[in-house]
Structures are given as C-alpha cells and as structure tokens.
Design a protein around this motif. Structure first.
Motif, PDB file in Angstrom:
ATOM      1  N   LEU A  67      -9.407  39.075 113.775  1.00  0.00           N
ATOM      2  CA  LEU A  67     -10.632  38.839 114.540  1.00  0.00           C
ATOM      3  C   LEU A  67     -11.782  38.486 113.592  1.00  0.00           C
ATOM      4  O   LEU A  67     -12.537  37.543 113.824  1.00  0.00           O
ATOM      5  CB  LEU A  67     -10.974  40.080 115.367  1.00  0.00           C
ATOM      6  N   ALA A  68     -11.883  39.224 112.498  1.00  0.00           N
ATOM      7  CA  ALA A  68     -12.961  39.014 111.527  1.00  0.00           C
ATOM      8  C   ALA A  68     -12.879  37.637 110.868  1.00  0.00           C
ATOM      9  O   ALA A  68     -13.904  37.027 110.548  1.00  0.00           O
ATOM     10  CB  ALA A  68     -12.926  40.111 110.471  1.00  0.00           C
ATOM     11  N   LYS A  69     -11.670  37.138 110.667  1.00  0.00           N
ATOM     12  CA  LYS A  69     -11.489  35.822 110.044  1.00  0.00           C
ATOM     13  C   LYS A  69     -12.063  34.700 110.904  1.00  0.00           C
ATOM     14  O   LYS A  69     -12.395  33.633 110.394  1.00  0.00           O
ATOM     15  CB  LYS A  69     -10.011  35.574 109.755  1.00  0.00           C
ATOM     16  N   LYS A  70     -12.186  34.936 112.193  1.00  0.00           N
ATOM     17  CA  LYS A  70     -12.716  33.917 113.107  1.00  0.00           C
ATOM     18  C   LYS A  70     -14.241  33.826 113.068  1.00  0.00           C
ATOM     19  O   LYS A  70     -14.817  32.877 113.580  1.00  0.00           O
ATOM     20  CB  LYS A  70     -12.258  34.213 114.538  1.00  0.00           C
ATOM     21  N   LEU A  71     -14.882  34.825 112.473  1.00  0.00           N
ATOM     22  CA  LEU A  71     -16.342  34.811 112.391  1.00  0.00           C
ATOM     23  C   LEU A  71     -16.809  33.785 111.368  1.00  0.00           C
ATOM     24  O   LEU A  71     -16.186  33.634 110.314  1.00  0.00           O
ATOM     25  CB  LEU A  71     -16.863  36.194 111.970  1.00  0.00           C
ATOM     26  N   PRO A  72     -17.908  33.096 111.644  1.00  0.00           N
ATOM     27  CA  PRO A  72     -18.438  32.163 110.642  1.00  0.00           C
ATOM     28  C   PRO A  72     -19.010  32.938 109.456  1.00  0.00           C
ATOM     29  O   PRO A  72     -19.277  34.136 109.563  1.00  0.00           O
ATOM     30  CB  PRO A  72     -19.555  31.437 111.402  1.00  0.00           C
TER      31      PRO A  72
END
Length: 146
Positions: free
Chosen positions: A40-45
């Motif tokens: 999920l965190a990897k999807k954050l800009p």
C-alpha cells in the motif's frame, strides 16, 4: 497531503511491530501484514514536505527489526516515530507491559539506535502526563472489546 496542504499535513501508519503475529495480537486480529502495508505504501507518491510516518507504539517487548523495515519501506519516503504505550485503561486491560515513564528514555534507545544506524530518520515522541490523562496517547488507540 502534497497538494492541498503543500506537504505539511501528516500521514501516519500505525505499525507498532515488525512481527506480524505481535502486531495482529495488538490490533485484536484486525491488522494487515507488514507486506500488505508495504505494498500500500509503495503506491503513495513521493511526499512533498514532511515524509510519511511509520509509527511504533512501543513497550520493552516490542519487536522492531530495522533490517526488515528497510527491506519493505523506502527511507526517502518514510520517517519512523517511536512513541510509548502508556498506562491507560485500555492498555492495562489488554495486558500490555507499560513500563515506560515520563522521564526514562532507555526503552526508546534500544529501538532508535538500530534504526539510525540503518539510515532512518527517527522521531522519539514522549507524551506528557497531561496527554495521558486527556486520552490522546497510543495506549488509547489499542483495540478493546468494549
């Protein structure tokens, strides 16, 4: 966070442990795995301004593995915050060892040092007694059956 607040709004993930079993117990079976949180965190800009926060509400028994954290989260994107679980009704009722105090920082050093050595930016947050009495500390965030 990045646009509306020019990067100054905070976004925090309550991780509490790098051990899935320990975290799942803390959140009464309602926690995502560390890998799921990482995905999920990897999807954050990339953050503008403040980094995103990985929060660890700790007791002396907390498992916080700096190597595992580094494998799953980007140090350029995230900062680690270490905060105590203080002696709240919820923490005591759920059997957490709340051995921290308002002036003893030793419990934090064992978590902070390996993180800093692994290249993490670390915030150590120690609430005041007034914050505990006003119920705004991490001990109150623990899930209870009430």
């Amino acid at each position: 966070k990045n646009d509306s607040y020019k990067g100054e709004a905070g976004l925090q993930f309550s991780i509490n442990s790098t051990d899935d079993e320990q975290r799942n117990k803390q959140f009464n079976g309602m926690s995502m795995s560390l890998e799921e949180i990482s995905n999920l965190a990897k999807k954050l800009p990339m953050p503008v301004g403040r980094k995103y926060t990985l929060n660890f509400a700790v007791t002396a028994q907390t498992i916080l593995d700096a190597k595992r954290l580094s494998e799953l989260f980007d140090r350029e994107k995230f900062i680690v915050k270490i905060t105590p679980i203080h002696e709240t009704n919820s923490a005591v009722k759920n059997g957490f060892d709340v051995t921290t105090s308002y002036s003893d920082y030793d419990v934090y050093r064992k978590f902070e040092r390996p993180l800093v050595e692994a290249g993490w930016d670390v915030i150590v947050f120690v609430p005041s007694k007034e914050e505990d009495s006003d119920r705004i500390t991490c001990g109150n965030a623990l899930i209870s059956n009430e």
